[in-house]
Write an enzyme that holds these catalytic residues in place. Structure first.
Site, PDB file in Angstrom:
ATOM      1  N   SER A   5       3.011  -3.196  10.762  1.00  0.00           N
ATOM      2  CA  SER A   5       3.505  -3.764   9.507  1.00  0.00           C
ATOM      3  C   SER A   5       5.013  -3.574   9.408  1.00  0.00           C
ATOM      4  O   SER A   5       5.499  -2.438   9.375  1.00  0.00           O
ATOM      5  CB  SER A   5       2.817  -3.087   8.321  1.00  0.00           C
ATOM      6  OG  SER A   5       3.423  -3.484   7.112  1.00  0.00           O
ATOM      7  N   HIS A  30       2.176  -7.822  11.129  1.00  0.00           N
ATOM      8  CA  HIS A  30       1.738  -7.882   9.736  1.00  0.00           C
ATOM      9  C   HIS A  30       2.955  -7.965   8.816  1.00  0.00           C
ATOM     10  O   HIS A  30       3.866  -7.142   8.905  1.00  0.00           O
ATOM     11  CB  HIS A  30       0.909  -6.648   9.393  1.00  0.00           C
ATOM     12  CG  HIS A  30       0.234  -6.720   8.072  1.00  0.00           C
ATOM     13  ND1 HIS A  30      -0.929  -7.434   7.854  1.00  0.00           N
ATOM     14  CD2 HIS A  30       0.555  -6.167   6.870  1.00  0.00           C
ATOM     15  CE1 HIS A  30      -1.300  -7.312   6.592  1.00  0.00           C
ATOM     16  NE2 HIS A  30      -0.412  -6.553   5.971  1.00  0.00           N
ATOM     17  N   ASP A  32       4.066  -8.152   4.883  1.00  0.00           N
ATOM     18  CA  ASP A  32       3.687  -8.001   3.479  1.00  0.00           C
ATOM     19  C   ASP A  32       4.671  -8.735   2.571  1.00  0.00           C
ATOM     20  O   ASP A  32       5.875  -8.468   2.596  1.00  0.00           O
ATOM     21  CB  ASP A  32       3.672  -6.516   3.091  1.00  0.00           C
ATOM     22  CG  ASP A  32       2.494  -5.782   3.701  1.00  0.00           C
ATOM     23  OD1 ASP A  32       1.362  -6.283   3.585  1.00  0.00           O
ATOM     24  OD2 ASP A  32       2.708  -4.716   4.301  1.00  0.00           O
ATOM     25  N   MET A  34       5.536  -9.347  -1.286  1.00  0.00           N
ATOM     26  CA  MET A  34       5.287  -8.815  -2.628  1.00  0.00           C
ATOM     27  C   MET A  34       6.225  -9.459  -3.634  1.00  0.00           C
ATOM     28  O   MET A  34       7.410  -9.664  -3.336  1.00  0.00           O
ATOM     29  CB  MET A  34       5.489  -7.292  -2.636  1.00  0.00           C
ATOM     30  CG  MET A  34       4.719  -6.555  -1.571  1.00  0.00           C
ATOM     31  SD  MET A  34       5.012  -4.777  -1.646  1.00  0.00           S
ATOM     32  CE  MET A  34       4.384  -4.254  -0.052  1.00  0.00           C
ATOM     33  N   HIS A  63       0.465 -11.338   4.505  1.00  0.00           N
ATOM     34  CA  HIS A  63      -0.370 -10.794   3.432  1.00  0.00           C
ATOM     35  C   HIS A  63       0.333 -11.042   2.099  1.00  0.00           C
ATOM     36  O   HIS A  63       1.329 -10.402   1.783  1.00  0.00           O
ATOM     37  CB  HIS A  63      -0.562  -9.295   3.697  1.00  0.00           C
ATOM     38  CG  HIS A  63      -1.316  -8.579   2.637  1.00  0.00           C
ATOM     39  ND1 HIS A  63      -1.329  -7.192   2.544  1.00  0.00           N
ATOM     40  CD2 HIS A  63      -2.096  -9.012   1.606  1.00  0.00           C
ATOM     41  CE1 HIS A  63      -2.073  -6.834   1.524  1.00  0.00           C
ATOM     42  NE2 HIS A  63      -2.540  -7.909   0.936  1.00  0.00           N
ATOM     43  N   MET A  65       0.753 -10.463  -1.458  1.00  0.00           N
ATOM     44  CA  MET A  65       0.452  -9.590  -2.597  1.00  0.00           C
ATOM     45  C   MET A  65       1.208 -10.149  -3.789  1.00  0.00           C
ATOM     46  O   MET A  65       2.179  -9.573  -4.275  1.00  0.00           O
ATOM     47  CB  MET A  65       0.869  -8.149  -2.286  1.00  0.00           C
ATOM     48  CG  MET A  65      -0.041  -7.471  -1.297  1.00  0.00           C
ATOM     49  SD  MET A  65       0.384  -5.731  -1.041  1.00  0.00           S
ATOM     50  CE  MET A  65       1.286  -5.855   0.481  1.00  0.00           C
ATOM     51  N   MET A 134      -7.871  -3.036   1.662  1.00  0.00           N
ATOM     52  CA  MET A 134      -6.775  -2.105   1.419  1.00  0.00           C
ATOM     53  C   MET A 134      -7.336  -0.692   1.290  1.00  0.00           C
ATOM     54  O   MET A 134      -8.201  -0.433   0.453  1.00  0.00           O
ATOM     55  CB  MET A 134      -6.012  -2.481   0.149  1.00  0.00           C
ATOM     56  CG  MET A 134      -5.296  -3.823   0.202  1.00  0.00           C
ATOM     57  SD  MET A 134      -4.050  -3.909   1.493  1.00  0.00           S
ATOM     58  CE  MET A 134      -2.920  -2.593   0.980  1.00  0.00           C
ATOM     59  N   GLY A 141       4.460   1.818   1.196  1.00  0.00           N
ATOM     60  CA  GLY A 141       4.091   2.343   2.495  1.00  0.00           C
ATOM     61  C   GLY A 141       3.976   3.858   2.456  1.00  0.00           C
ATOM     62  O   GLY A 141       4.409   4.512   1.515  1.00  0.00           O
ATOM     63  N   GLY A 142       3.366   4.429   3.509  1.00  0.00           N
ATOM     64  CA  GLY A 142       3.321   5.880   3.655  1.00  0.00           C
ATOM     65  C   GLY A 142       2.304   6.607   2.810  1.00  0.00           C
ATOM     66  O   GLY A 142       2.359   7.833   2.688  1.00  0.00           O
ATOM     67  N   ASP A 172      -5.840  -1.924   6.069  1.00  0.00           N
ATOM     68  CA  ASP A 172      -4.404  -1.671   5.895  1.00  0.00           C
ATOM     69  C   ASP A 172      -4.207  -0.462   4.982  1.00  0.00           C
ATOM     70  O   ASP A 172      -4.627  -0.481   3.827  1.00  0.00           O
ATOM     71  CB  ASP A 172      -3.753  -2.909   5.272  1.00  0.00           C
ATOM     72  CG  ASP A 172      -2.254  -2.760   5.091  1.00  0.00           C
ATOM     73  OD1 ASP A 172      -1.694  -1.716   5.463  1.00  0.00           O
ATOM     74  OD2 ASP A 172      -1.634  -3.715   4.580  1.00  0.00           O
ATOM     75  N   GLY A 173      -3.551   0.576   5.531  1.00  0.00           N
ATOM     76  CA  GLY A 173      -3.175   1.710   4.696  1.00  0.00           C
ATOM     77  C   GLY A 173      -3.601   3.062   5.229  1.00  0.00           C
ATOM     78  O   GLY A 173      -4.791   3.318   5.416  1.00  0.00           O
ATOM     79  N   GLY A 174      -2.623   3.917   5.537  1.00  0.00           N
ATOM     80  CA  GLY A 174      -2.918   5.286   5.933  1.00  0.00           C
ATOM     81  C   GLY A 174      -3.577   5.422   7.285  1.00  0.00           C
ATOM     82  O   GLY A 174      -4.280   6.400   7.546  1.00  0.00           O
ATOM     83  N   GLY A 194       1.794   0.868   9.619  1.00  0.00           N
ATOM     84  CA  GLY A 194       3.221   0.745   9.322  1.00  0.00           C
ATOM     85  C   GLY A 194       3.987   1.999   9.668  1.00  0.00           C
ATOM     86  O   GLY A 194       4.566   2.132  10.746  1.00  0.00           O
ATOM     87  N   SER A 195       3.994   2.947   8.750  1.00  0.00           N
ATOM     88  CA  SER A 195       4.733   4.201   8.943  1.00  0.00           C
ATOM     89  C   SER A 195       4.303   4.922  10.208  1.00  0.00           C
ATOM     90  O   SER A 195       5.133   5.492  10.924  1.00  0.00           O
ATOM     91  CB  SER A 195       4.523   5.123   7.740  1.00  0.00           C
ATOM     92  OG  SER A 195       4.945   4.512   6.547  1.00  0.00           O
TER      93      SER A 195
END
Length: 219
Positions: A5, A30, A32, A34, A63, A65, A134, A141-142, A172-174, A194-195
């Site tokens: 991401s 990816h 994002d 927003m 994506h 959002m 999600m 992020g993070g 997506d996420g963590g 991502g992170s």
């Protein structure tokens, strides 16, 4: 598949960051989007997507959002998106939104926030190419992975198998290497990271490590 991401990339050298994850074997990129309304943050628009389309042949997983995603579908399709997902919570007419994405010739996906149940998309899964779950609150992020997400993945995979459908499951996420195997076993096909990738000292090697881990682990 692994989809880095770019939300977590260093935008002062975005082109270099993208080349780094390409070298590491990224399958998708990816992106994002927003609007500062559906989620608190405001991120990139079509000019950035057009710019990076010139330097990368990776499929772009956009994506949205945003509120009123239908207003942006054509713009991002023309900018270079290959896949476009929108949030079920963001529109009262999801079937029309799916049709609008399909009309551009792109793959259509539906995204679900952490507190939105899988039951709300049970009718829609027959018409989409992928479902994006999600595993953190969208917009930042993070964040840490929300454990209850695994139950949603398992249920979604069960629906897919029982109805003999072919949509992919994206998360997506963590995401990190301590969770990726259990998520693959639960039914995930695409991992957005991502992170975990871009904040590493060597993003390319981190990607290679993840892909090697997934390669030998059967679902």
């Amino acid at each position: 598949m692994i989809a880095p991401s770019i939300l977590s990339a260093d935008f002062s050298k975005l082109g270099e960051e993208i080349k780094t994850v390409e070298k590491g074997g990224a399958d998708l990129l990816h992106i994002d989007v927003m609007d500062g309304i559906f989620v608190p943050q405001l991120t990139i628009g079509t000019p950035v997507v057009k710019s990076i389309r010139k330097i990368s042949e990776l499929p772009f997983d956009v994506h949205l959002m945003v509120k009123h995603p239908d207003l942006l579908i054509k713009q991002f399709a023309e900018a270079g998106a290959d896949m476009i997902s929108f949030h079920m919570e963001a529109t009262p007419t999801p079937f029309r939104t799916i049709a609008n994405i399909k009309r551009t010739g792109k793959k259509a996906g539906i995204a679900l926030n952490p507190l939105t149940p899988v039951s709300i998309i049970e009718d829609a899964v027959h018409y989409v190419d992928y479902v994006l779950i999600m595993s953190v609150s969208p917009g930042f992020g993070g964040q840490k992975f929300i454990p209850s997400t695994i139950e949603k993945i398992v249920r979604l995979d069960k629906i897919r198998k029982e109805r003999k459908l072919n949509f992919l499951i994206e998360i997506d996420g963590g995401i990190n290497d301590t969770k990726i195997i259990s998520l693959k076993k639960a039914g995930v096909d695409i991992f957005v990271a991502g992170s975990y990738i871009f904040k590493d000292a060597n993003p390319s090697e981190k990607l290679k490590k993840i892909k090697e881990l997934l390669k030998w682990e059967k679902r």
